[in-house]
Design a protein around this motif. Structure first.
Motif, PDB file in Angstrom:
ATOM      1  N   CYS A 418       1.004  -1.121  -0.005  1.00  0.00           N
ATOM      2  CA  CYS A 418      -0.019   0.078  -0.055  1.00  0.00           C
ATOM      3  C   CYS A 418       0.961   1.193   0.081  1.00  0.00           C
ATOM      4  O   CYS A 418       0.404   2.178   0.500  1.00  0.00           O
ATOM      5  CB  CYS A 418      -1.023   0.014   1.248  1.00  0.00           C
ATOM      6  N   ASN A 434      -8.199   0.016   3.826  1.00  0.00           N
ATOM      7  CA  ASN A 434      -7.905   0.887   5.235  1.00  0.00           C
ATOM      8  C   ASN A 434      -9.273   1.509   5.232  1.00  0.00           C
ATOM      9  O   ASN A 434      -9.613   1.782   6.512  1.00  0.00           O
ATOM     10  CB  ASN A 434      -6.726   1.880   4.712  1.00  0.00           C
ATOM     11  N   GLY A 461      -0.671  11.250   6.504  1.00  0.00           N
ATOM     12  CA  GLY A 461      -1.010   9.870   5.945  1.00  0.00           C
ATOM     13  C   GLY A 461      -2.385   9.582   6.185  1.00  0.00           C
ATOM     14  O   GLY A 461      -2.612   8.277   6.363  1.00  0.00           O
ATOM     15  N   ASP A 484      -1.463  13.345   2.183  1.00  0.00           N
ATOM     16  CA  ASP A 484      -1.025  12.029   1.932  1.00  0.00           C
ATOM     17  C   ASP A 484      -0.080  12.202   0.516  1.00  0.00           C
ATOM     18  O   ASP A 484      -0.283  13.276  -0.055  1.00  0.00           O
ATOM     19  CB  ASP A 484      -2.061  10.857   1.609  1.00  0.00           C
ATOM     20  N   LEU A 485       0.472  11.161   0.333  1.00  0.00           N
ATOM     21  CA  LEU A 485       1.286  10.940  -0.945  1.00  0.00           C
ATOM     22  C   LEU A 485       0.264  11.462  -2.243  1.00  0.00           C
ATOM     23  O   LEU A 485      -1.186  10.958  -2.318  1.00  0.00           O
ATOM     24  CB  LEU A 485       1.920   9.744  -1.441  1.00  0.00           C
ATOM     25  N   ILE A 488      -1.763   8.750  -3.690  1.00  0.00           N
ATOM     26  CA  ILE A 488      -2.993   8.442  -2.609  1.00  0.00           C
ATOM     27  C   ILE A 488      -4.327   9.627  -3.053  1.00  0.00           C
ATOM     28  O   ILE A 488      -5.642   9.464  -3.006  1.00  0.00           O
ATOM     29  CB  ILE A 488      -2.692   8.090  -1.491  1.00  0.00           C
ATOM     30  N   GLY A 510       1.551  15.503  -0.721  1.00  0.00           N
ATOM     31  CA  GLY A 510       2.763  15.815  -0.064  1.00  0.00           C
ATOM     32  C   GLY A 510       3.577  14.457   0.467  1.00  0.00           C
ATOM     33  O   GLY A 510       2.655  13.370   0.631  1.00  0.00           O
ATOM     34  N   PHE A 512       5.474  13.651   3.997  1.00  0.00           N
ATOM     35  CA  PHE A 512       5.714  14.078   5.244  1.00  0.00           C
ATOM     36  C   PHE A 512       7.058  13.754   5.607  1.00  0.00           C
ATOM     37  O   PHE A 512       7.564  14.285   6.628  1.00  0.00           O
ATOM     38  CB  PHE A 512       4.580  13.159   6.427  1.00  0.00           C
ATOM     39  N   ILE A 513       7.738  13.094   4.973  1.00  0.00           N
ATOM     40  CA  ILE A 513       9.210  12.805   5.070  1.00  0.00           C
ATOM     41  C   ILE A 513       9.983  14.007   4.747  1.00  0.00           C
ATOM     42  O   ILE A 513      10.932  14.583   5.137  1.00  0.00           O
ATOM     43  CB  ILE A 513       9.583  11.586   4.947  1.00  0.00           C
ATOM     44  N   SER A 526      -2.530   8.230  12.171  1.00  0.00           N
ATOM     45  CA  SER A 526      -3.226   6.931  12.481  1.00  0.00           C
ATOM     46  C   SER A 526      -2.587   5.820  11.612  1.00  0.00           C
ATOM     47  O   SER A 526      -2.598   5.968  10.163  1.00  0.00           O
ATOM     48  CB  SER A 526      -4.656   7.225  11.976  1.00  0.00           C
ATOM     49  N   ARG A 527      -2.181   4.706  12.307  1.00  0.00           N
ATOM     50  CA  ARG A 527      -1.521   3.443  11.589  1.00  0.00           C
ATOM     51  C   ARG A 527      -0.328   4.016  10.638  1.00  0.00           C
ATOM     52  O   ARG A 527      -0.214   3.552   9.516  1.00  0.00           O
ATOM     53  CB  ARG A 527      -2.672   2.757  10.862  1.00  0.00           C
ATOM     54  N   VAL A 528       0.244   5.000  11.054  1.00  0.00           N
ATOM     55  CA  VAL A 528       1.734   5.392  10.364  1.00  0.00           C
ATOM     56  C   VAL A 528       2.597   4.847  11.033  1.00  0.00           C
ATOM     57  O   VAL A 528       3.560   4.522  10.523  1.00  0.00           O
ATOM     58  CB  VAL A 528       1.536   6.798  10.053  1.00  0.00           C
TER      59      VAL A 528
HETATM   60  C1  LIG Z   1      -1.436   2.459   6.641  1.00  0.00           C
HETATM   61  S1  LIG Z   1      -1.951   3.693   5.811  1.00  0.00           S
HETATM   62  C2  LIG Z   1      -2.868   4.558   7.211  1.00  0.00           C
HETATM   63  C3  LIG Z   1      -4.096   5.331   6.493  1.00  0.00           C
HETATM   64  C4  LIG Z   1      -5.172   5.866   7.244  1.00  0.00           C
HETATM   65  N1  LIG Z   1      -4.353   6.783   8.065  1.00  0.00           N
HETATM   66  C5  LIG Z   1      -5.680   4.740   8.287  1.00  0.00           C
HETATM   67  O1  LIG Z   1      -5.408   4.709   9.413  1.00  0.00           O
HETATM   68  O2  LIG Z   1      -6.235   4.012   7.752  1.00  0.00           O
HETATM   69  C6  LIG Z   1      -0.577   4.734   5.811  1.00  0.00           C
HETATM   70  C7  LIG Z   1      -0.670   5.915   4.910  1.00  0.00           C
HETATM   71  O3  LIG Z   1       0.379   6.855   5.293  1.00  0.00           O
HETATM   72  C8  LIG Z   1       0.688   7.164   3.830  1.00  0.00           C
HETATM   73  N2  LIG Z   1       2.196   7.584   3.772  1.00  0.00           N
HETATM   74  C9  LIG Z   1       3.155   6.671   3.962  1.00  0.00           C
HETATM   75  N3  LIG Z   1       4.442   7.221   3.527  1.00  0.00           N
HETATM   76  C10 LIG Z   1       3.942   8.629   3.629  1.00  0.00           C
HETATM   77  C11 LIG Z   1       4.731   9.783   3.145  1.00  0.00           C
HETATM   78  N4  LIG Z   1       5.954   9.962   3.207  1.00  0.00           N
HETATM   79  N5  LIG Z   1       4.088  10.896   3.340  1.00  0.00           N
HETATM   80  C12 LIG Z   1       2.915  11.014   3.303  1.00  0.00           C
HETATM   81  N6  LIG Z   1       2.067  10.007   3.524  1.00  0.00           N
HETATM   82  C13 LIG Z   1       2.570   8.738   3.307  1.00  0.00           C
HETATM   83  C14 LIG Z   1       0.381   5.994   3.099  1.00  0.00           C
HETATM   84  O4  LIG Z   1      -0.022   6.824   1.606  1.00  0.00           O
HETATM   85  C15 LIG Z   1      -1.175   5.592   3.608  1.00  0.00           C
HETATM   86  O5  LIG Z   1      -2.009   6.435   3.008  1.00  0.00           O
END
Ligand SMILES: C[S@@+](CC[C@H](N)C(=O)[O-])C[C@H]1O[C@@H](n2cnc3c(N)ncnc32)[C@H](O)[C@@H]1O
Length: 619
Positions: A418, A434, A461, A484-485, A488, A510, A512-513, A526-528
Motif C-alpha cells: 500500500c 484501510n 498519511g 498524503d502522497l 493516494i 505531499g 511527510f518525510i 493513524s496507523r503510520v
Molecule cells: C496504513 S496507511 C493508514 C491510512 C490511514 N491513516 C488509516 O489509518 O487508515 C498509511 C498511510 O500513510 C501514507 N504515507 C506513507 N508514507 C507517506 C509519506 N512519506 N508521506 C505522506 N503519506 C505517507 C500512505 O500513503 C497511507 O495512506
C-alpha cells in the motif's frame, strides 16, 4: 463422557474464563469444561469501604472482571462469548480483607496475623451470559454467588514463615498462601469447600449451572436433591449416562464415576485413577482430556473457520441472502453457480460459525452478517476479508520462510504493498481496505479525548479521509486537512460521502518525510507509526514536534497498543504482518517515544475497537 452432565450443557458454547489463575483453569478443565482464557484487565481496586460485607466486594470484583472481558471481546474481536466466568478470592480475618501481598514484608504481616487462628476464604463468582442485540449492543445477564470456607492455621514459627515466604509461593495468592502446594503445611483444618480455598468453588458453580440449565417441566422431575449437584436421573433430555442412573442416588453416583478419587470408565467396568499412578514401576498415562486439548484444537481449526468466511464472502453468499432474505442451498448454489452439495456444506459451516441461520433447510444472514459481511453495508468488512484472503493469507502460508529469511509481508512475492509503488489498482484497493477498517473504529478514536478546543487538524498519511470525516462530524468547529502522497490523494474523491462540507475538509498532496508539514494545532498519525523504521519515525516526530506550538498543539495517534506484558494475541499476531523495520509498541513504549520528542500530558486509551488512541500535548 463427562462426569458432570451439567458441564456438558456448556459444550458448544463459547465459554471464557476471565482469569489468569492457573489454579482456576485446572479446576475447570479437570471437570471437562472447554473454555478460552482471557485474563481480565479490571484492576482489583474497588473501594472496600463501600461494601457492608467482604463477600460483596469479592462478588462485585468477580462481576467487573467478567464484564470487562465480555465487553472487550464483544467489541474488539467482534466475537461475543456466550458465557464469561469471573472469580475473585479474598481472605478475611476479623473483618479485614487480605488480598495478594505486595512484597515479602506484606506477606509476612498477613501470614503472622493468620498464625494459630481461623480465617475465612471467600470466592465471589460471576457467570455472565452474553447476547449480541440487533443493534450490536451487548446484553448481559449475570448470575453471581459466593462461597465461604473456614481455614484454621497452625501456630507458625518465624523460621517456617520466612522459609515459606522465601519460596516465593505467597506472592500471587490471596492471604499470602496457596493451600494446594507448600501452603498446605500451614493449615490445621478446613471447614467447607477445599477448592474454594484453591480459588474456585466448583461444587457451588455446578449447582448454579444446574439451576440455570435444568429448568424442567414439573412432570419430568423424578427427584431433585437441592443441596447437591442434581442427580442426573432427575430430568429429561439426558445423555446415556444420565438415563442409566435410574435407581438410587448412591448407585447413580457410582455410575457417574465419582468415588474415592477414582474415575470410572463407563462400559468397561474398569477404574482409572484420576492422577497417574505407578504400576509395575511404570507410570500410567492418564486418559487424554479433550477439554485440555481444546485450545490446540481451536488453533488447528482456526484457519478452516477463516477460510470458510473468506470463501462465503468471495462467493457473495451474504450479498445474495441480503437481497433475497432467505434461500435454500439449491437456490444459493444456483445464484453463485456452484455445486449444490458443496454449497450446502459451506452454508452449514457458516451456520456453525454464527454467520448464517438455518431453519427448515432455509438459510438467512445473521444480524452480524447483515451489518459487517454484506459488501455494501455501511460498515462492511468485505474489502478487508477479501484482502485477508488474497494477500494476508498467502503471507501466512509462507510465514515460516518469511521468518527464516527475515522478510515482511510487503517483501513477499505474494503481497503487493500500500505504499503507492505498485500502480493505481493496488493503491485504490489498499485505500478501500484501510477505509473499511478505519470507518469501524474512527468514532472511538476521535471521541477518546476531548478535542473540541482545536480549530485545525492535519491528518498525516490520512489516506481516504475516513478519520477526518468523523472528526468533522464530531467537532463542529474543526477544519481538517488530509495530507498524503499524491498517488493516494488522487483517488481520495472516490471515498467522500455525498454531503461532505469541503469548506472544512481539504486534501493536500505531499510527503511527510520530505516536505514541510501544513500548519495545524492538532496533528494526527493513524496507523503510520508502526510501519516506519526508527530513523524515519524519529525524523517525522521531530518535524511534527517542531511544527507544534508549545503548551498548545496536540498530537493524536491511532494504533494497536500492545498490553504491557505483551501477551494479548491480537497485536502480536498483527505484528507478524508488518514490515521488518516496523514495530508494534506498548503504551509505555509510546509514552517514552513521545516524551523523547518533546510531548507530555500523554494519555492512552484502549478503545476496545480495532485501534487504540494516544493523545499528547507539545511541552
Ligand atoms: C496504513 S496507511 C493508514 C491510512 C490511514 N491513516 C488509516 O489509518 O487508515 C498509511 C498511510 O500513510 C501514507 N504515507 C506513507 N508514507 C507517506 C509519506 N512519506 N508521506 C505522506 N503519506 C505517507 C500512505 O500513503 C497511507 O495512506
Amino acid at each position: 463422557m463427562l462426569l458432570n452432565p451439567v458441564i456438558s450443557k456448556l459444550a458448544g458454547k463459547r465459554v471464557v474464563l476471565a482469569s489468569a489463575s492457573p489454579r482456576r483453569q485446572d479446576i475447570l478443565s479437570n471437570v471437562g469444561l472447554r473454555f478460552e482464557v482471557v485474563p481480565s484487565w479490571f484492576k482489583e481496586t474497588l473501594d472496600k469501604s463501600m461494601f457492608s460485607a467482604p463477600y460483596e466486594y469479592a462478588v462485585e470484583t468477580a462481576k467487573q472482571k467478567a464484564l470487562e472481558v465480555a465487553r472487550r471481546m464483544h467489541v474488539k474481536h467482534l466475537k461475543t462469548p456466550d458465557i464469561v466466568i469471573g472469580a475473585d478470592t479474598i481472605v478475611t480475618l476479623e473483618d479485614a480483607i487480605l488480598e495478594k501481598p505486595f512484597d515479602k514484608q506484606d506477606a509476612y504481616n498477613m501470614l503472622s496475623r493468620l498464625s494459630g487462628k481461623e480465617h475465612s476464604v471467600f470466592t465471589g463468582v460471576a457467570i455472565v451470559h452474553c447476547t449480541s442485540q440487533e443493534d450490536n449492543q451487548l446484553e448481559t445477564d449475570i448470575i453471581d454467588f459466593y462461597e465461604e470456607t473456614k481455614v484454621k492455621f497452625a501456630e507458625l514459627s518465624e523460621d517456617l514463615l520466612w522459609e515459606y515466604i522465601d519460596s516465593g509461593e505467597p506472592m500471587d495468592k490471596a492471604g499470602g498462601y496457596g493451600i494446594q502446594a507448600l501452603g498446605g503445611m500451614l493449615v490445621e483444618s478446613v471447614h467447607g469447600d477445599f477448592l474454594n480455598v484453591v480459588g474456585f468453588p466448583l461444587n457451588h458453580f455446578c449447582k448454579k449451572l444446574a439451576e440455570m440449565y435444568y429448568r424442567p417441566a414439573k412432570h419430568t422431575i423424578h427427584r431433585v436433591k437441592h443441596d447437591s449437584i442434581p442427580y442426573v436421573e432427575s430430568f429429561e433430555n439426558l445423555s446415556d449416562v444420565e438415563k442409566d442412573c435410574s435407581t438410587s442416588s448412591k448407585t447413580c453416583e457410582a455410575k457417574k464415576g465419582v468415588h474415592d478419587g477414582v474415575c470410572k470408565t463407563r462400559g468397561s467396568g474398569s477404574s482409572v485413577p484420576c492422577t497417574p499412578r505407578l504400576q509395575n514401576g511404570l507410570e500410567e498415562t492418564p486418559p487424554h482430556c479433550s477439554q485440555k486439548l481444546a485450545k490446540i484444537f481451536d488453533l488447528l481449526d482456526g484457519f478452516k473457520a477463516s477460510k470458510t468466511l473468506f470463501a462465503a464472502s468471495k462467493l457473495k453468499v451474504f450479498d445474495k441472502l441480503k437481497d433475497k432474505g432467505a434461500l435454500k442451498a439449491m437456490e444459493i448454489a444456483d445464484k453463485i453457480n456452484a455445486s449444490v452439495h458443496r454449497t450446502e456444506r459451506l452454508l452449514d459451516a457458516c451456520v456453525a460459525l454464527g454467520l448464517l441461520e438455518k431453519t427448515h433447510q432455509v438459510y438467512r444472514n445473521t444480524e452480524l452478517a447483515n451489518m459487517y459481511l454484506v459488501s455494501d453495508a455501511p460498515f462492511s468488512f468485505h474489502e478487508y476479508i477479501n484482502y485477508s484472503n488474497d494477500h494476508l493469507w498467502s503471507h501466512f502460508t509462507h510465514l515460516d520462510s518469511t521468518i527464516v529469511e527475515g522478510r515482511g509481508p510487503h517483501e513477499t512475492p505474494h503481497k503487493k504493498t500500500c505504499d503507492g509503488t505498485h500502480g493505481p489498482e493496488v493503491e485504490e484497493r489498499c485505500m478501500r481496505v484501510n477505509h473499511c477498517t478505519l470507518k469501524i473504529t474512527a468514532r472511538d478514536i476521535v471521541t477518546a479525548f476531548d478535542l473540541s478546543k482545536y480549530s485545525s487538524a492535519c491528518d498525516l498519511g490520512g489516506g481516504t479521509g475516513a478519520l477526518a470525516h468523523e472528526l468533522v462530524g464530531t467537532y463542529p468547529e474543526i477544519k481538517v486537512n488530509v495530507f498524503d502522497l499524491p498517488e493516494i490523494i488522487k483517488h481520495s474523491s472516490l471515498f467522500q460521502p455525498e454531503n461532505l462540507d469541503f469548506r472544512r475538509l481539504t486534501f493536500t498532496s505531499g510527503n511527510f518525510i520530505e516536505d514541510a508539514l501544513p500548519a495545524a494545532d492538532l496533528y494526527i498519525l493513524s496507523r503510520v507509526i508502526h510501519d516506519l523504521p526508527d530513523e524515519k519515525l524519529n525524523h517525522l516526530l521531530r518535524k511534527v514536534s517542531d511544527a507544534c506550538h508549545p503548551g498548545k498543539s496536540g498530537l493524536l495517534i491511532a494504533e494497536i497498543i500492545l498490553d504491557e506484558d505483551k501477551k494479548e494475541p491480537r497485536g502480536l499476531l498483527q505484528a507478524l504482518t508488518i514490515n521488518e523495520e516496523g514495530k508494534q509498541r506498548s503504551g509505555t513504549e509510546y509514552k517514552k517515544l513521545l516524551e523523547n520528542h518533546g510531548f507530555n500530558r500523554i494519555q492512552i486509551k484502549t478503545t476496545g475497537n480495532l485501534l487504540d488512541a494516544i493523545f499528547a500535548v507539545r511541552r
